[in-house]
Design an enzyme around this catalytic site. Sequence first.
Site, PDB file in Angstrom:
ATOM      1  N   ASP A  60       0.835  -1.210   0.000  1.00  0.00           N
ATOM      2  CA  ASP A  60       0.000   0.000   0.000  1.00  0.00           C
ATOM      3  C   ASP A  60       0.868   1.258   0.000  1.00  0.00           C
ATOM      4  OD1 ASP A  60      -3.109  -0.807   0.834  1.00  0.00           O
ATOM      5  OD2 ASP A  60      -1.634  -2.221   1.604  1.00  0.00           O
ATOM      6  N   THR A 157      -7.223  -4.891   0.278  1.00  0.00           N
ATOM      7  CA  THR A 157      -6.011  -5.361   0.971  1.00  0.00           C
ATOM      8  C   THR A 157      -6.237  -6.707   1.646  1.00  0.00           C
ATOM      9  OG1 THR A 157      -5.349  -3.060   1.340  1.00  0.00           O
ATOM     10  CG2 THR A 157      -4.222  -4.717   2.636  1.00  0.00           C
TER      11      THR A 157
END
Length: 389
Positions: A60, A157
């Site tokens: 990320d 995620t």
Amino acid sequence: MIQFHRMEDESDKYSKELDVAVRVVHLACSLCQRVQEGLVSTGSDQVRSKDDHSPVTVADWSVQATVSWILSEFFGSQNVSIVAEEDVQTLSKADSADLLEAVVCTVNECLAEAPRFGLKSPDKALGASQVLEAISRCSSSGGPVGRHWVLDPVDGTLGFVRGDQYAVALALIEDGQVVIGVLGCPNYPMKKEWLNYHHQHYRSMSKLSLPTPDSWEEGCVMYAGRGSGEAWMQPLVHADKKLEWPNFARVIRVSSTDDPALATFCEPAEKANSNHSFTAGLAHSVGLRKKPLRVYSMVKYAAIARGDAEIFMKFARAGYKEKIWDHAAGVLIVQEAGGVVTDAGGRPLDFSKGLYLEGIDRGVVACSGASLHEKIIGAVYASWDSSNL
């Protein structure tokens, strides 16, 4: 440089921006693939929880830093406004030194590969302060005026850390309207039926039939420019190859299926922010007979744009607000591929209000065509009073 076939639409105006966006998403997908393989094989501790308890990984932060650096170098940092999901709060803590070091290392490994994708590398490796600055630069809050890049560095995620589906999503909003959408889906299977399986499962199954060196089995980048009436898909670039335009790009189009009994509908895999029971009741009332396709991330939009599914419905639980980075790129790609995306009241989604899709009527509905869309919206109105949403 991306060449559009229709010269009189808005998309030609943004051809330079779309060219860079497609290339940087390809680069980000390459980064994510390496990090995901490491997470899955080693059970790495490079995962943290955010304030809302959702996970965040090295990927990320690394994707956000990489995209921020590339866009700032290409367009000039003073000209670039970026709205993105992550901040540097966790990375800046004293006990996160190892995590920050991993991010810096990942970013530099990725940027060293930039020329393979037709992008510029830095003259020398970035230091920790430069990486943190690149992440922090993505602090715009968007709004109705000006140009704003909107990035979700790793959308889904949870799917990413579980070795399953996820997406890298980049969009450009100008004066409140999405004008460019790019969606990287590194684990998207080219065989529609594999979407029903966990990525690791179909990958092991597909190895039973040996692929040819040039076969396109999984992974793609989809993109569209506003007003072009076309959405495109390219395969990912393999480790030993360069991104050579047009990179086997092909036009994608939504499904022509308009019979609810034959339609496939997608919904979020996560139950935390969506009401599966209401969606199930709605699906039954419309006549949807197939089992829902539950996938992580904006891969749901990709499935509709490519014709692998016909409907995506998301009805958030009370108090949850939809963020613009979770929808911007996917919405435009579906629309340019011939689909329809609105809120559950039939109104267009409004990307001009800042970080959130303010004023959404009940939920988000994306369909492959107007006929199915009208049936879903009608069913929402008929079912809403009896729901406990």
